[in-house]
Design a protein around this motif. Structure first.
Motif, PDB file in Angstrom:
ATOM      1  N   VAL A  51       0.953  -1.410   0.005  1.00 24.56           N
ATOM      2  CA  VAL A  51      -0.673  -0.328   0.088  1.00 24.56           C
ATOM      3  C   VAL A  51       0.471   1.486   0.265  1.00 24.56           C
ATOM      4  N   ALA A  52       1.506   1.170   1.001  1.00 25.35           N
ATOM      5  CA  ALA A  52       2.675   1.702   0.866  1.00 25.35           C
ATOM      6  C   ALA A  52       4.003   2.060   1.249  1.00 25.35           C
ATOM      7  N   THR A  53       5.134   2.466   0.183  1.00 23.29           N
ATOM      8  CA  THR A  53       6.928   2.062   0.917  1.00 23.29           C
ATOM      9  C   THR A  53       7.661   2.913   0.354  1.00 23.29           C
ATOM     10  N   ASN A  54       8.380   3.315   1.722  1.00 20.21           N
ATOM     11  CA  ASN A  54       8.706   5.208   1.495  1.00 20.21           C
ATOM     12  C   ASN A  54      10.155   4.687   1.308  1.00 20.21           C
ATOM     13  N   ILE A  55      11.339   6.094   0.505  1.00 19.36           N
ATOM     14  CA  ILE A  55      12.270   6.088   0.541  1.00 19.36           C
ATOM     15  C   ILE A  55      12.322   6.817   1.822  1.00 19.36           C
ATOM     16  N   CYS A  56      14.031   6.072   1.714  1.00 18.32           N
ATOM     17  CA  CYS A  56      14.839   6.166   3.425  1.00 18.32           C
ATOM     18  C   CYS A  56      16.099   6.042   2.590  1.00 18.32           C
ATOM     19  N   GLY A  57      16.834   7.837   3.692  1.00 14.80           N
ATOM     20  CA  GLY A  57      18.152   8.211   3.868  1.00 14.80           C
ATOM     21  C   GLY A  57      19.030   6.707   3.730  1.00 14.80           C
ATOM     22  N   ARG A 164      -9.212  -0.917   9.501  1.00 13.79           N
ATOM     23  CA  ARG A 164      -8.744  -0.407   8.383  1.00 13.79           C
ATOM     24  C   ARG A 164      -9.468   0.599   7.654  1.00 13.79           C
ATOM     25  N   ASP A 165     -10.463   1.173   7.718  1.00 15.55           N
ATOM     26  CA  ASP A 165     -10.884   2.554   8.044  1.00 15.55           C
ATOM     27  C   ASP A 165     -10.037   3.394   7.983  1.00 15.55           C
ATOM     28  N   GLN A 166      -9.943   3.821   9.744  1.00 16.52           N
ATOM     29  CA  GLN A 166     -10.023   4.339  10.529  1.00 16.52           C
ATOM     30  C   GLN A 166      -8.230   4.453   9.982  1.00 16.52           C
ATOM     31  N   ALA A 167      -7.859   3.007   9.586  1.00 18.14           N
ATOM     32  CA  ALA A 167      -6.719   3.455   9.321  1.00 18.14           C
ATOM     33  C   ALA A 167      -5.813   4.077   7.832  1.00 18.14           C
ATOM     34  N   MET A 168      -6.531   3.287   6.728  1.00 16.50           N
ATOM     35  CA  MET A 168      -6.800   4.169   5.522  1.00 16.50           C
ATOM     36  C   MET A 168      -6.676   5.957   5.584  1.00 16.50           C
ATOM     37  N   GLU A 169      -7.334   5.916   6.833  1.00 12.32           N
ATOM     38  CA  GLU A 169      -7.728   7.772   7.011  1.00 12.32           C
ATOM     39  C   GLU A 169      -6.449   8.001   6.686  1.00 12.32           C
ATOM     40  N   LYS A 170      -5.593   8.224   7.764  1.00 14.78           N
ATOM     41  CA  LYS A 170      -4.311   8.447   8.439  1.00 14.78           C
ATOM     42  C   LYS A 170      -3.109   7.878   7.652  1.00 14.78           C
ATOM     43  N   ILE A 171      -3.322   7.044   7.018  1.00  7.38           N
ATOM     44  CA  ILE A 171      -2.157   6.034   5.949  1.00  7.38           C
ATOM     45  C   ILE A 171      -0.585   6.304   6.182  1.00  7.38           C
ATOM     46  N   LEU A 172      -0.723   8.166   5.645  1.00  4.65           N
ATOM     47  CA  LEU A 172       0.736   8.447   4.997  1.00  4.65           C
ATOM     48  C   LEU A 172       1.241   8.087   6.859  1.00  4.65           C
ATOM     49  N   ASP A 173       0.533   9.137   7.829  1.00  2.34           N
ATOM     50  CA  ASP A 173       1.248   9.371   9.126  1.00  2.34           C
ATOM     51  C   ASP A 173       1.670   7.282   9.617  1.00  2.34           C
ATOM     52  N   LEU A 174       0.281   6.483   8.918  1.00  2.00           N
ATOM     53  CA  LEU A 174       1.041   5.043   9.186  1.00  2.00           C
ATOM     54  C   LEU A 174       1.686   4.824   8.827  1.00  2.00           C
ATOM     55  N   LYS A 391       9.749  14.049   1.901  1.00  3.29           N
ATOM     56  CA  LYS A 391       9.614  12.215   3.319  1.00  3.29           C
ATOM     57  C   LYS A 391       8.473  11.689   1.401  1.00  3.29           C
ATOM     58  N   TYR A 392       9.564  10.831   0.728  1.00  4.72           N
ATOM     59  CA  TYR A 392       8.896  10.480  -0.516  1.00  4.72           C
ATOM     60  C   TYR A 392       8.209   8.384  -0.143  1.00  4.72           C
ATOM     61  N   VAL A 393       7.031   9.006  -0.657  1.00  4.28           N
ATOM     62  CA  VAL A 393       6.211   8.140  -0.276  1.00  4.28           C
ATOM     63  C   VAL A 393       5.193   7.098  -1.416  1.00  4.28           C
ATOM     64  N   ILE A 394       5.762   5.831  -2.217  1.00  2.00           N
ATOM     65  CA  ILE A 394       5.726   5.473  -2.858  1.00  2.00           C
ATOM     66  C   ILE A 394       4.720   4.549  -2.879  1.00  2.00           C
ATOM     67  N   ASP A 395       3.222   4.950  -3.737  1.00  2.00           N
ATOM     68  CA  ASP A 395       2.466   4.610  -4.402  1.00  2.00           C
ATOM     69  C   ASP A 395       2.292   3.535  -4.528  1.00  2.00           C
ATOM     70  N   ALA A 396       2.087   1.471  -4.904  1.00  2.00           N
ATOM     71  CA  ALA A 396       3.224   1.422  -5.500  1.00  2.00           C
ATOM     72  C   ALA A 396       1.698   0.664  -7.012  1.00  2.00           C
ATOM     73  N   HIS A 397       0.266   0.644  -5.471  1.00  2.00           N
ATOM     74  CA  HIS A 397      -0.822   0.182  -6.789  1.00  2.00           C
ATOM     75  C   HIS A 397      -1.634   1.325  -6.882  1.00  2.00           C
ATOM     76  N   GLY A 398      -1.661   2.546  -6.404  1.00  2.00           N
ATOM     77  CA  GLY A 398      -2.530   3.967  -6.769  1.00  2.00           C
ATOM     78  C   GLY A 398      -3.528   3.388  -5.927  1.00  2.00           C
ATOM     79  N   SER A 399      -3.445   2.962  -4.697  1.00  2.00           N
ATOM     80  CA  SER A 399      -4.535   2.634  -3.313  1.00  2.00           C
ATOM     81  C   SER A 399      -4.341   3.379  -2.741  1.00  2.00           C
ATOM     82  N   LEU A 400      -3.317   5.003  -2.574  1.00  2.00           N
ATOM     83  CA  LEU A 400      -3.438   6.755  -2.003  1.00  2.00           C
ATOM     84  C   LEU A 400      -4.115   7.409  -2.184  1.00  2.00           C
ATOM     85  N   GLY A 401      -4.545   7.037  -3.699  1.00  2.00           N
ATOM     86  CA  GLY A 401      -5.421   8.560  -3.974  1.00  2.00           C
ATOM     87  C   GLY A 401      -4.901   9.736  -4.828  1.00  2.00           C
TER      88      GLY A 401
END
Length: 401
Positions: A51-57, A164-174, A391-401
């Motif tokens: 769902v989300a995978t980030n680029i790290c230093g 799940r619904d609450q998590a998706m509302e805060k998915i960038l934080d999570l 902080k770059y967050v990769i949206d691998a499947h277009g699920s982050l809107g």
């Protein structure tokens, strides 16, 4: 069967999106896979749809050619995803669960895991204690900057979000729970930050900003962030930090002007071995030496910044093997304490998840999270390498809107 696309290291300065195999419940041979791990069965694992995978230093160190990472190593250790398959030995994690995955892989069975030292698990990396996804010399577990990824010991490693619904509302934080938030928190916590502490954080990259936000959460009275990058310092000020422009002098030379005291109660090194000195030249020990100077007698120093045992691009022969010119006499004379190494993510991630879900912490805003597509990952790496305050967050499947 579904295909799988992933971000891979191709050589110094270059990453590409490539086709790789869909995960199975067995480790296959491939770039960076430890020979002793080839053929290892993983019936205790799950396969995640990322769902989300980030680029790290830490990824950037490999991409710059500063490690022995081989070409085509699939990158990515900051993983949030949906369970789409479970191995036959998985008991509690279920298909459809939305989970955060600690970057450090651990078995949950060895003496270190049982002592909550999951960063130095004894059973997942044949070479040495500790492992991680998509990282050089960490056992060869395939990275998570991909559409699908295998997570071993899933009942142990997966943090299941309760709603799940609450998590998706805060998915960038999570999405920050897999690494940079616990890592920043570990830096502040291990430095002894508590109610009223004055804190210095060296480095205003994502981990430094996470350490600063964590210090605030822990009750610091003032957090000072030091860096050369004006954009990143502005990002630190955006959530209430004081800042020091290191181009104007060492932290201990400026601290009294900022907080009225030349020394701080706690210090954090969120930079690591690619640190630069005031002349703009690389000086791998400079941050460690500067935090020792600015820390008060009896203080503690948290060191979440990465230091390596092998650096092909090191400035001298000592640096190439991770040997640094430390002013250790200063640390000894001040009776400073040091905490180093990978962060034991599991020690913190559940409580940090609760802080996010209860609106106590808005870490995505603090680190200026930006969503990009998988195909845009090379751009994200290039911009991050140039010092972008994001902080770059990769949206691998277009699920982050």
């Amino acid at each position: 069967m579904a295909g799988n696309r992933a971000v891979a290291y191709k050589g110094p300065g270059t990453v590409e999106v490539i086709e790789i195999d869909y995960p199975t419940f067995e480790l296959k041979d491939g770039p960076g896979v430890n020979p002793a791990n080839v053929g290892r069965k993983v019936p205790h694992g799950v396969i995640l749809k990322t769902v989300a995978t980030n680029i790290c230093g830490s990824d950037q160190h490999m991409v710059r050619g500063r490690t022995t990472a081989p070409p085509d190593l699939v990158l990515g250790h900051e993983i949030t995803g949906e369970v789409v398959e479970t191995g036959p030995d998985v008991e509690f994690v279920r298909k459809g669960d939305l989970v955060s995955v600690p970057f450090n892989i651990s078995c949950g069975r060895c003496r270190n895991c049982k002592a909550r030292r999951t960063e130095i698990c004894l059973n997942v990396n044949p070479d040495r204690p500790g492992s991680a996804y998509g990282y050089v010399d960490m056992g060869g577990w395939v990275g998570g900057q991909a559409e699908y990824v295998l997570v071993p010991y899933a009942d142990w490693n997966c943090l299941v979000f309760p709603d799940r619904d609450q998590a998706m509302e805060k998915i960038l934080d999570l999405a920050m729970l897999s690494d940079i938030l616990p890592t920043g928190y570990h830096g502040a916590y291990s430095a002894g930050v508590t109610t009223g502490s004055t804190v210095y954080v060296a480095g205003a990259g994502p981990v430094g900003l996470a350490a600063a936000a964590s210090a605030q959460l822990l009750g610091a009275s003032v957090v000072v962030v030091g860096d050369f990058n004006a954009e990143r310092l502005a990002q630190a000020r955006s959530f209430g930090c004081e800042t020091i422009d290191l181009a104007k002098g060492q932290p201990h030379e400026q601290m009294e002007q900022v907080i009225g005291d030349p020394f701080v109660d706690a210090a954090v090194d969120a930079v690591g071995f690619e640190a630069k000195g005031h002349e703009g030249k690389e000086a791998p020990a400079t941050v460690l030496n500067s935090v020792m100077m600015v820390a008060d007698a009896g203080a503690a120093v948290g060191i979440p910044g990465l230091y390596v045992t092998g650096d092909p691009g090191g400035v001298d022969e000592s640096a190439k093997r991770g040997a640094l010119s430390l002013d250790f006499g200063t640390g000894w004379a001040k009776a400073l304490s040091f905490v180093t190494g990978q962060t034991p993510v599991m020690k913190y991630h559940r409580d940090l998840m609760k802080a996010i879900l209860r609106d106590r912490l808005h870490i995505a805003k603090a680190v200026n999270a930006e969503v990009i597509s998988l195909d845009d990952a090379p751009r994200g790496y290039a911009e991050f390498d140039k010092g972008a305050a994001r902080k770059y967050v990769i949206d691998a499947h277009g699920s982050l809107g």
